[in-house]
Every structure is written in C-alpha cells, then in structure tokens.
Design a protein around this motif. Sequence first.
Motif, mmCIF file in Angstrom:
data_model
loop_
_atom_site.group_PDB
_atom_site.id
_atom_site.type_symbol
_atom_site.label_atom_id
_atom_site.label_comp_id
_atom_site.label_asym_id
_atom_site.label_seq_id
_atom_site.Cartn_x
_atom_site.Cartn_y
_atom_site.Cartn_z
ATOM 1 N N ILE A 163 13.858 5.531 -2.719
ATOM 2 C CA ILE A 163 13.714 4.073 -2.656
ATOM 3 C C ILE A 163 13.567 3.618 -1.206
ATOM 4 N N ALA A 164 14.433 4.140 -0.336
ATOM 5 C CA ALA A 164 14.409 3.718 1.073
ATOM 6 C C ALA A 164 13.109 4.120 1.747
ATOM 7 N N ARG A 165 12.683 5.363 1.583
ATOM 8 C CA ARG A 165 11.494 5.843 2.274
ATOM 9 C C ARG A 165 10.202 5.327 1.652
ATOM 10 N N ALA A 166 10.231 4.955 0.379
ATOM 11 C CA ALA A 166 9.039 4.360 -0.231
ATOM 12 C C ALA A 166 8.717 3.022 0.415
ATOM 13 N N VAL A 167 9.765 2.314 0.847
ATOM 14 C CA VAL A 167 9.580 1.008 1.483
ATOM 15 C C VAL A 167 9.363 1.152 2.983
ATOM 16 N N ASN A 203 -5.501 11.303 -5.057
ATOM 17 C CA ASN A 203 -5.401 10.954 -6.468
ATOM 18 C C ASN A 203 -5.104 9.465 -6.623
ATOM 19 N N ASP A 204 -5.487 8.911 -7.781
ATOM 20 C CA ASP A 204 -5.316 7.473 -7.997
ATOM 21 C C ASP A 204 -3.882 7.017 -7.768
ATOM 22 N N GLU A 205 -2.906 7.814 -8.246
ATOM 23 C CA GLU A 205 -1.508 7.409 -8.155
ATOM 24 C C GLU A 205 -0.954 7.489 -6.734
ATOM 25 N N ASP A 206 -1.731 8.075 -5.808
ATOM 26 C CA ASP A 206 -1.249 8.250 -4.434
ATOM 27 C C ASP A 206 -1.903 7.293 -3.443
ATOM 28 N N TYR A 207 -2.699 6.336 -3.936
ATOM 29 C CA TYR A 207 -3.439 5.478 -3.014
ATOM 30 C C TYR A 207 -2.521 4.680 -2.097
ATOM 31 N N ALA A 208 -1.434 4.113 -2.633
ATOM 32 C CA ALA A 208 -0.558 3.271 -1.807
ATOM 33 C C ALA A 208 0.027 4.064 -0.643
ATOM 34 N N LEU A 209 0.491 5.284 -0.921
ATOM 35 C CA LEU A 209 1.036 6.134 0.139
ATOM 36 C C LEU A 209 -0.043 6.516 1.143
ATOM 37 N N PHE A 210 -1.239 6.804 0.640
ATOM 38 C CA PHE A 210 -2.361 7.143 1.517
ATOM 39 C C PHE A 210 -2.689 5.974 2.441
ATOM 40 N N TYR A 211 -2.782 4.778 1.890
ATOM 41 C CA TYR A 211 -3.126 3.604 2.700
ATOM 42 C C TYR A 211 -2.092 3.385 3.798
ATOM 43 N N ARG A 212 -0.823 3.474 3.427
ATOM 44 C CA ARG A 212 0.215 3.251 4.433
ATOM 45 C C ARG A 212 0.165 4.328 5.515
ATOM 46 N N ASP A 213 -0.054 5.583 5.119
ATOM 47 C CA ASP A 213 -0.045 6.666 6.089
ATOM 48 C C ASP A 213 -1.246 6.585 7.028
ATOM 49 N N GLN A 312 -3.946 2.890 -13.764
ATOM 50 C CA GLN A 312 -3.122 1.746 -13.385
ATOM 51 C C GLN A 312 -3.894 0.943 -12.340
ATOM 52 N N GLU A 313 -4.343 -0.250 -12.720
ATOM 53 C CA GLU A 313 -5.177 -1.034 -11.807
ATOM 54 C C GLU A 313 -4.432 -1.381 -10.533
ATOM 55 N N VAL A 314 -3.119 -1.647 -10.622
ATOM 56 C CA VAL A 314 -2.307 -1.968 -9.466
ATOM 57 C C VAL A 314 -1.575 -0.704 -9.004
ATOM 58 N N ALA A 315 -1.789 -0.309 -7.752
ATOM 59 C CA ALA A 315 -1.132 0.872 -7.220
ATOM 60 C C ALA A 315 0.287 0.527 -6.768
ATOM 61 N N THR A 316 1.187 1.501 -6.823
ATOM 62 C CA THR A 316 2.562 1.304 -6.381
ATOM 63 C C THR A 316 2.994 2.489 -5.516
ATOM 64 N N PHE A 317 4.078 2.289 -4.779
ATOM 65 C CA PHE A 317 4.622 3.361 -3.952
ATOM 66 C C PHE A 317 5.508 4.268 -4.790
#
Length: 317
Positions: A163-167, A203-213, A312-317
């Motif tokens: 939870i902490a590192r996702a944010v 992968n689709d489910e990893d877009y949010a992490l990719f964008y942040r990184d 999932q149209e909306v990506a999440t961390f």
Amino acid sequence: MKKNEPTPLPMYVFTGFLESGKTKFIQQTLEDPRFNAGERTLLLVLEEGEEKYDLSAYPHKTVWLETAEYDQLSPEFLSKLAEKHAAERVVVELNGMHLAADFYLKTPEHWQIAQEVMFADASTFLQYNANMRQLVVDKLTGAQMVVFNRMQPGADVMPFHKIARAVNRRVDIVYDYTDGTTQFDEIEDPLPFDITKDPIVINDEDYALFYRDITEEPKKYAGKTVQFKGQVARLRSQREGMFAPGRFVMTCCEADITFMGLPCKFVGSEGLKTRSWVRVTATVEAKYHSLYKGVGPILTAKTVEPADPAEQEVATF
C-alpha cells in the motif's frame, strides 16, 4: 532571497489518524536534545487525542504550544502565531480526517516543509485504507517516512509495504512492534516488466506503474524501445506530428481518476481518432517538455496500430 522577503521557516509535519502515535513521537522528539537544542519552536496542534504534551519535559523552555481549528487557518493567522513566539521552526500535528492539502494551502509562502512523517496504527490501517482510501493516499503521498506502530511480532508486513509503495515509491517504511523492537523495511520492489528487453513490453495491468516509473526516471529509459497499449489523446498545445497515448489512472478513488499520457512524435498522428485504443511501439528520449515542466520522457513512434480496449479501462497501481 529578495530584499524584505521573510526568512524561510522550516516545518516538521506529522500526519496520521487519531491515536496513531503522533503525539507520543513528537513529545519524545522534542525531549531529545539532538533535535531540541534551544530552537524557538511553535508546536501547532490541529488534533487533540488522549495523549497530552508535557512542555516541562523539554530540555529548553523555547517550545510554545498553540492549538487551532481548520476554519481558523490562513496565511495571516499562521504568520501571527509564528511572529508571536519569534519562531525559528514549526512542528505541526495535523488532523487525520483532513487532507494535508487543506493545511498546506493555508500556510504562508515562506513556511517550507523540512520533513513530513506519517504514523499509522497497524491494527486499524488496513481498515482505514479500505474505507478512507483518499485520506490514506493523501498522507502517504507527501511523506518521507511512514511508521506502522503497534505491529504484532511475526505479522505479515507485505500488505502494508504494498500500500505504501504503491502510492509513494520513495517513502521509507518503519515497523514499530509491540515487543519494543523496530525494523526498517528492506523489501525490494522489482518492476513487473523487464527493462533490459528490446522492446520493453508493458502489460495492460502494469501501465500505471510504468507511467510513474518512466516519468520519475526518464533517463533510465533513454535510448530504449517501449511497447504498450493506450488511448489516443491530444496535447493541450497541439503540435503537428505529435499525440499523447496513455490511460486513465485511478490513484485512490473515482474522484481521483486522471489521464496519464506520454508525448509521442508520430507522422500520422492527425489521422488518429481521439480516445481510440492503439498499441504503440516507440523509442524514448529524456528531454524537456512543458507537460512535465522539466525533463521527461518523449516518445518517437516506430509503429502505432489499432488495438482492442484493455480489460480494465481505468488503470490502477
């Protein structure tokens, strides 16, 4: 500093929900002569719990306690409090049921954050995260450190870590156990994709992490090729031969959904339909762009192909 500008005033800010251990930690910190060497300190309390401050225990009598309600706060009000005590620094205990931004927006411009620490009771934190996600994310986002106290020895720390590192990828995590021991989090966070590959496939489910990184460390991706699926968006300042493929990303709740796209050079960009799904294969440069207000990743597309929508149209961390 310009002439007649006030001297910057450092703020040490402590966040967390009621009875999370903020007051006890601040009390112990101000009792420590390594932190309290006589600096004139305004102790500003915006939440009062069962724990009370004992100013008589401090090594120097240069700490002044002031309590306030959020509806009292303004730059003028806070400036007068600091001037009243000729404060050289401010130590702040925030109310956990308010967003930190509620406080920062009302502070004088010369008040500068020196450190922000979040405290969380491990026995209730996961419940708070499930039911008050926006407040949890708010506190984690700006924190340099989060302390999970009242942790049971042998407890699984991974849910708290995730939870902490996702944010906040840069936050330091400390576990304070009920047996009196303390442990720093040393869990490594490998990315869910391989940046040594050519191309780097997201992968689709990893877009949010990719964008942040990629936006936090664009130079790490410079010269590499990435491949990901996204929706077509236009840049605010429309540029010929450019668009911004990306995804809608939810950080904490539905009210916090934001489109996160990457500037991409593509000769055929004018023919792309806004909000259509595409698979982009592109090389990365780390360059200045107004979107980032600094250096960030700029893509040059090799191919842009039609694609099916992400599950999932909306990506999440």
